[in-house]
Design a protein around this motif. Structure first.
Motif, PDB file in Angstrom:
ATOM      1  N   ARG B 435       3.351  -6.406   0.737  1.00 50.71           N
ATOM      2  CA  ARG B 435       4.498  -5.505   0.950  1.00 50.71           C
ATOM      3  C   ARG B 435       4.698  -4.614  -0.273  1.00 50.71           C
ATOM      4  NH1 ARG B 435       9.632  -7.298   4.209  1.00 50.71           N
ATOM      5  NH2 ARG B 435       8.098  -6.657   5.766  1.00 50.71           N
ATOM      6  N   PHE B 436       4.560  -3.301  -0.055  1.00 49.91           N
ATOM      7  CA  PHE B 436       4.784  -2.315  -1.122  1.00 49.91           C
ATOM      8  C   PHE B 436       6.081  -1.575  -0.840  1.00 49.91           C
ATOM      9  CE2 PHE B 436       0.241  -3.031  -1.056  1.00 49.91           C
ATOM     10  CZ  PHE B 436      -0.104  -3.054  -2.402  1.00 49.91           C
ATOM     11  N   ILE B 437       6.897  -1.415  -1.873  1.00 51.68           N
ATOM     12  CA  ILE B 437       8.198  -0.744  -1.714  1.00 51.68           C
ATOM     13  C   ILE B 437       8.235   0.468  -2.634  1.00 51.68           C
ATOM     14  CG2 ILE B 437      10.694  -1.053  -2.104  1.00 51.68           C
ATOM     15  CD1 ILE B 437       9.884  -2.531   0.348  1.00 51.68           C
ATOM     16  N   ILE B 438       8.901   1.518  -2.170  1.00 53.02           N
ATOM     17  CA  ILE B 438       9.000   2.755  -2.941  1.00 53.02           C
ATOM     18  C   ILE B 438       9.741   2.477  -4.251  1.00 53.02           C
ATOM     19  CG2 ILE B 438      11.186   3.510  -1.889  1.00 53.02           C
ATOM     20  CD1 ILE B 438       9.872   6.321  -1.654  1.00 53.02           C
ATOM     21  N   LYS B 439       9.243   3.091  -5.350  1.00 49.96           N
ATOM     22  CA  LYS B 439       9.847   2.788  -6.654  1.00 49.96           C
ATOM     23  C   LYS B 439      11.185   3.485  -6.833  1.00 49.96           C
ATOM     24  CE  LYS B 439       5.519   1.984  -9.146  1.00 49.96           C
ATOM     25  NZ  LYS B 439       4.411   2.704  -9.796  1.00 49.96           N
ATOM     26  N   GLU B 440      11.256   4.740  -6.394  1.00 52.06           N
ATOM     27  CA  GLU B 440      12.497   5.494  -6.607  1.00 52.06           C
ATOM     28  C   GLU B 440      13.367   5.399  -5.373  1.00 52.06           C
ATOM     29  OE1 GLU B 440      11.876   9.516  -7.779  1.00 52.06           O
ATOM     30  OE2 GLU B 440      10.309   8.915  -9.195  1.00 52.06           O
ATOM     31  N   GLU B 441      14.562   4.831  -5.538  1.00 50.34           N
ATOM     32  CA  GLU B 441      15.465   4.726  -4.412  1.00 50.34           C
ATOM     33  C   GLU B 441      16.665   5.623  -4.638  1.00 50.34           C
ATOM     34  OE1 GLU B 441      15.737   0.900  -2.193  1.00 50.34           O
ATOM     35  OE2 GLU B 441      15.166   0.111  -4.151  1.00 50.34           O
ATOM     36  N   PRO B 442      17.230   6.260  -3.629  1.00 52.47           N
ATOM     37  CA  PRO B 442      16.682   6.375  -2.293  1.00 52.47           C
ATOM     38  C   PRO B 442      15.499   7.334  -2.283  1.00 52.47           C
ATOM     39  CG  PRO B 442      18.639   7.751  -2.457  1.00 52.47           C
ATOM     40  CD  PRO B 442      18.468   7.048  -3.780  1.00 52.47           C
ATOM     41  N   GLY B 443      14.546   7.079  -1.408  1.00 53.35           N
ATOM     42  CA  GLY B 443      13.381   7.936  -1.344  1.00 53.35           C
ATOM     43  C   GLY B 443      12.816   7.945   0.055  1.00 53.35           C
ATOM     44  N   ASP B 444      11.821   8.720   0.258  1.00 50.62           N
ATOM     45  CA  ASP B 444      11.195   8.815   1.572  1.00 50.62           C
ATOM     46  C   ASP B 444       9.715   9.071   1.333  1.00 50.62           C
ATOM     47  OD1 ASP B 444      10.739   9.002   4.276  1.00 50.62           O
ATOM     48  OD2 ASP B 444      11.619  10.996   4.501  1.00 50.62           O
ATOM     49  N   LEU B 445       8.899   8.104   1.666  1.00 54.27           N
ATOM     50  CA  LEU B 445       7.457   8.226   1.434  1.00 54.27           C
ATOM     51  C   LEU B 445       6.870   9.316   2.316  1.00 54.27           C
ATOM     52  CD1 LEU B 445       5.895   4.664   1.380  1.00 54.27           C
ATOM     53  CD2 LEU B 445       6.212   6.220  -0.539  1.00 54.27           C
ATOM     54  N   SER B 446       5.936  10.062   1.759  1.00 53.56           N
ATOM     55  CA  SER B 446       5.170  11.013   2.567  1.00 53.56           C
ATOM     56  C   SER B 446       3.853  10.359   2.977  1.00 53.56           C
ATOM     57  CB  SER B 446       4.875  12.269   1.745  1.00 53.56           C
ATOM     58  OG  SER B 446       3.912  11.946   0.749  1.00 53.56           O
ATOM     59  N   ASP B 447       3.208  10.920   3.995  1.00 58.75           N
ATOM     60  CA  ASP B 447       1.902  10.391   4.369  1.00 58.75           C
ATOM     61  C   ASP B 447       0.909  10.542   3.224  1.00 58.75           C
ATOM     62  OD1 ASP B 447       2.787   9.530   6.774  1.00 58.75           O
ATOM     63  OD2 ASP B 447       1.672  10.954   8.002  1.00 58.75           O
ATOM     64  N   GLY B 448       1.110  11.567   2.388  1.00 54.59           N
ATOM     65  CA  GLY B 448       0.250  11.724   1.215  1.00 54.59           C
ATOM     66  C   GLY B 448       0.365  10.516   0.289  1.00 54.59           C
ATOM     67  N   ASP B 449       1.607  10.046   0.065  1.00 58.22           N
ATOM     68  CA  ASP B 449       1.808   8.857  -0.777  1.00 58.22           C
ATOM     69  C   ASP B 449       1.117   7.640  -0.155  1.00 58.22           C
ATOM     70  OD1 ASP B 449       3.544  10.477  -2.280  1.00 58.22           O
ATOM     71  OD2 ASP B 449       5.297   9.827  -1.126  1.00 58.22           O
ATOM     72  N   VAL B 450       1.218   7.535   1.163  1.00 63.28           N
ATOM     73  CA  VAL B 450       0.597   6.410   1.868  1.00 63.28           C
ATOM     74  C   VAL B 450      -0.919   6.462   1.708  1.00 63.28           C
ATOM     75  CG1 VAL B 450       0.163   5.435   4.166  1.00 63.28           C
ATOM     76  CG2 VAL B 450       2.477   6.149   3.527  1.00 63.28           C
ATOM     77  N   HIS B 451      -1.494   7.627   1.941  1.00 65.98           N
ATOM     78  CA  HIS B 451      -2.948   7.770   1.815  1.00 65.98           C
ATOM     79  C   HIS B 451      -3.405   7.434   0.401  1.00 65.98           C
ATOM     80  CE1 HIS B 451      -2.609  10.810   5.353  1.00 65.98           C
ATOM     81  NE2 HIS B 451      -2.795   9.585   5.801  1.00 65.98           N
ATOM     82  N   GLU B 452      -2.637   7.871  -0.583  1.00 68.35           N
ATOM     83  CA  GLU B 452      -2.978   7.600  -1.986  1.00 68.35           C
ATOM     84  C   GLU B 452      -3.037   6.081  -2.222  1.00 68.35           C
ATOM     85  OE1 GLU B 452      -3.865   9.287  -4.526  1.00 68.35           O
ATOM     86  OE2 GLU B 452      -3.540   7.829  -6.146  1.00 68.35           O
ATOM     87  N   LEU B 453      -2.043   5.367  -1.693  1.00 64.00           N
ATOM     88  CA  LEU B 453      -2.025   3.913  -1.872  1.00 64.00           C
ATOM     89  C   LEU B 453      -3.228   3.273  -1.186  1.00 64.00           C
ATOM     90  CD1 LEU B 453      -0.008   1.575  -2.954  1.00 64.00           C
ATOM     91  CD2 LEU B 453       0.292   1.146  -0.523  1.00 64.00           C
ATOM     92  N   LEU B 454      -3.517   3.716   0.027  1.00 63.83           N
ATOM     93  CA  LEU B 454      -4.626   3.110   0.777  1.00 63.83           C
ATOM     94  C   LEU B 454      -5.958   3.368   0.082  1.00 63.83           C
ATOM     95  CD1 LEU B 454      -3.623   3.902   4.478  1.00 63.83           C
ATOM     96  CD2 LEU B 454      -3.405   1.746   3.239  1.00 63.83           C
TER      97      LEU B 454
END
Lengths: 485, 485
Positions: B435-454
């Motif tokens: 389980r990965f959680i966004i570091k900056e809250e409140p925030g909204d992950l973009s698909d770009g952020d997701v792809h970077e993690l993957l």
């Protein structure tokens, strides 16, 4: 583990909430009166612990005690509304990997039910740590929720072998396995396949598979046909509560949660706060749970003595308020005294089993428990949230992805194919599963190919869930949809 | 839909496999003798169709007929071993979006059971197209299978409202909703929440929620307390088979599959090939299914006349082999003739309900049925296959992803947290949820952020499944794990 008087066995004792302390207290008095030397470590868990702010309901001291003693006898625990998200009972089962939930269901003297005289005497052996009970859930779209049902082959082998071993230890002759393998061929099917694979190692035991809904039907129609039933966690939850009603309710339903390291013995019933402290409740379920515990600890003679005494007491007509009505029942203390007074007497009409030590199954500990000779990734299911119709979404995805290594094979809504169009009336919402299959066969998708596809889809659509489609040893590692070729 | 003699109602008739033609033939004769004008369109489905090579077991002509007539009466269909992956019965239910499975369970005269005399008379209303029954499954690793349990708010509203409307149409007074919402708060919880939300619109009906395992217990212990029970698909599968055993078995268990466009009426029992063609089987379940059909079509008087005739026949002691023993039972043809002979007679001791037209629920047809005011993606669950220990995997993932927008919060094995270490004995295999959680809250992950993690994870580990973690209107759209803060 055989204890001697000079070396008392240490057991963690969790009185629990509501009627718990009375039930557990009765069991403790009877165990001591039967001459078993136990050093009890009394520990907290449940409502008070939740109220102190611990969201698990189980304090570290209790975990430490059970980790050391490896055996616990506990009363029911309550999760007060508004505190904690998980049941403390479930927490304890999972923390100590007690993978087998054992629930004997047996006709009791003096407890009249529609089934009286038919000799119901079965044991439900329920997988205790996997399945939907893990509570892994996601809102996929604002209006579509998903729970994950995870079933492992290792977990299935453990519970299947446990069922056979348990039958052996009690001298039983039949083991049935109840699953929904006809609908869930991969998940529920795993237990069926493993059960049928290990069954020949127990040639003296008759074994068969039964579809879980038929098992429920048969339990009502002819419960005396069953001896041991092995089943998955969620099905077992329903089947075991069904079964305990056959013999007069939860007041007579003991249970054991057994793992290869730790065992936790408890009644099935709840904390029934409205009866707490009134000396009216039926402690039999916890007493019979403690009988299971004594056998687990190797005190076979004392366990049999207590079981005889309970049956003699019930045969004599000494019954608690749950059976006779709360205005007419024997008080809890008097009932307990009667059992103690009957220690040494033997029931003539009811059989008390001659139980041998239970052999816990030893399973290959390696993490990669199943090792296929070949495997490949042949596609991707992308779950998309969209207000479009299936046809609009399909056309858009085909255009977006036509020059990738994958092609859109179909789109489904809750398991039924809706694109390419089938002419059926399937209603769709905003949640679609889009199945992409590799164009060149045989092939093996790389994560680069996957990322490329996702980038394309992300330009126009919103996805929330991805599953790689795998093949293992040439067999599909995924199911086809309703309507999919 | 009220037909007149000059305008016969067209109904698709599927005789089905095994004993199907005898059951359906008996029902047809009785309907005709009761004076209902029906033009039957006889269609194929089942074993022969599978054997001809059609993997659905349902030919296009049959689908076309039902699409046109909108009503079908069918016998049991068999899926021969080795042909087809899906049951033809399930295919028909899903193709025509018959979202409600209705199963009346009622004590029958002359059919002795342990519950005789207690007046069991309940209706199970089971969601029929969602849930685990969709059979969406993936082998996540070679030894870990996953099934998806999908429950939509729209589907839940349809079945909840259907339950209340059905109770109204039969003049019943109570509706219970059975779910496992205490363990699956999002998926099973959806039905509970929707049921409780719509209940006040039916103020004349008493309603309550019951946990599904307790419902199974109560059905065995005190079935007469229930009137209508609304439940999800998999639970309903078990509960309805349990219930039909209470009244003497599947020979007396009719059912209806009702959608807003189409309704299919069928017995619950199978094709029982060993009894086929011997004129010995009990056709009552299909006959009573056809009574449900006649009421659906508006032939209320004729339906009541047939129901009276069935009860009068049973009261007179005319019973088939499943009840009396196959050497002593009344032949199917004679039993059918007896019912026809009793048309016009009325039972005095058994109540035949005065049924009013069923109002099918009308639900907002928009795909985005639930519309939150705000939403965001706050993290990602990445399911990883690894032979490493949880600690090794955790350290590696932290190092690989430390400079992305997400941080590793925890790793779990089948729903129990195993990293950061908890000290518990949880056994792990090769399947981990990270389980990965966004570091900056409140925030909204973009698909770009997701792809970077993957991309980072893919450099060292193998993933097979991803879930975005979403928030809707500030509420978590995912559950926490056992042990997760």
């Amino acid at each position: 583990m055989i204890a001697t008087p000079s070396d008392p066995t240490v057991v963690t004792l969790i009185p629990g909430d509501g009627i718990g302390p009375e039930c557990v207290g009765a069991a403790r008095r009877i165990i001591e009166a039967a001459g078993v030397q136990i050093a009890w470590e009394e520990c907290e868990a449940g409502a008070e612990v939740f109220r102190k702010g611990l969201p698990s309901g189980v304090p570290p001291e209790t975990i430490e005690s059970i980790s050391r003693t490896r055996v616990a006898l506990k009363g029911p625990l309550e999760t007060p509304v508004g505190f904690g998200e998980k049941s403390a009972n479930v927490t304890l089962r999972k923390l100590f990997e007690t993978y087998a939930n054992v629930r004997p269901v047996r006709e009791m003297p003096g407890v009249t039910t529609p089934y009286s005289g038919r000799g119901i005497d079965l044991v439900m052996v329920r997988e205790n740590v996997e399945d939907l009970y893990a509570g892994i859930e996601y809102l996929q779209t604002p209006g579509v929720a998903q729970a994950l049902k995870l079933i492992s082959e290792k977990g299935s082998e453990k519970i299947a072998r446990f069922g056979f071993e348990y039958a052996r230890s009690e001298g039983r002759t039949k083991v049935a396995c109840a699953t929904k393998a006809n609908i869930m061929k991969l998940s529920e099917g795993t237990l069926k396949r493993v059960f049928e694979r290990v069954a020949p190692e127990y040639p003296e035991l008759e074994s068969w598979h039964v579809i879980v809904d038929n098992c429920a039907h048969q339990l009502v129609k002819r419960p005396e046909q069953f001896d041991v039933i092995v089943t998955t966690n969620m099905n077992g939850d329903i089947l075991s509560d069904l079964s305990s009603a056959l013999i007069g309710g939860l007041g007579f339903a003991p249970s054991a949660n057994v793992g290869n390291e730790v065992a936790i013995f408890e009644a099935v019933h709840g904390s029934a706060p409205k009866y707490a402290g009134k000396d009216v409740i039926n402690p039999t379920a916890v007493i019979l749970s403690s009988v299971l515990m004594l056998r687990y600890l190797g005190f076979f003679e004392q366990a049999a003595a207590i079981e005889h005494a309970v049956f003699v007491t019930l045969e004599s007509g000494v019954l608690t308020g749950d059976v006779l009505g709360y205005d007419r029942g024997t008080p809890t203390t008097d009932y307990t005294n009667a059992i103690i007074g009957n220690l040494g007497k033997r029931t003539e009409t009811w059989t008390i089993r001659d139980v041998r030590p239970l052999q816990l199954p030893k399973i290959d500990p390696r993490p990669d428990y199943v090792r296929p000779a070949s495997r490949s990734v042949v596609g991707l299911d992308v779950f998309v949230e969209s207000p479009l119709s299936a046809s609009e979404l399909g056309s858009s995805l085909m255009e977006l992805t036509h020059d990738t290594k994958l092609s859109l094979k179909m789109i489904s809504s809750r398991g039924t194919k809706v694109f390419p169009p089938t002419g059926a009336m399937t209603e769709t919402g905003d949640h679609f599963r889009c199945r992409f299959i590799i164009k060149e066969e045989p092939g093996d998708l790389s994560d680069g190919d996957v990322h490329e596809l996702l980038v394309r889809i992300s330009t126009a659509h919103s996805w929330m869930h991805i599953e790689k489609l795998q093949e293992f040893d040439g067999e599909l590692g995924f199911t086809r949809d309703q309507g999919e070729d």
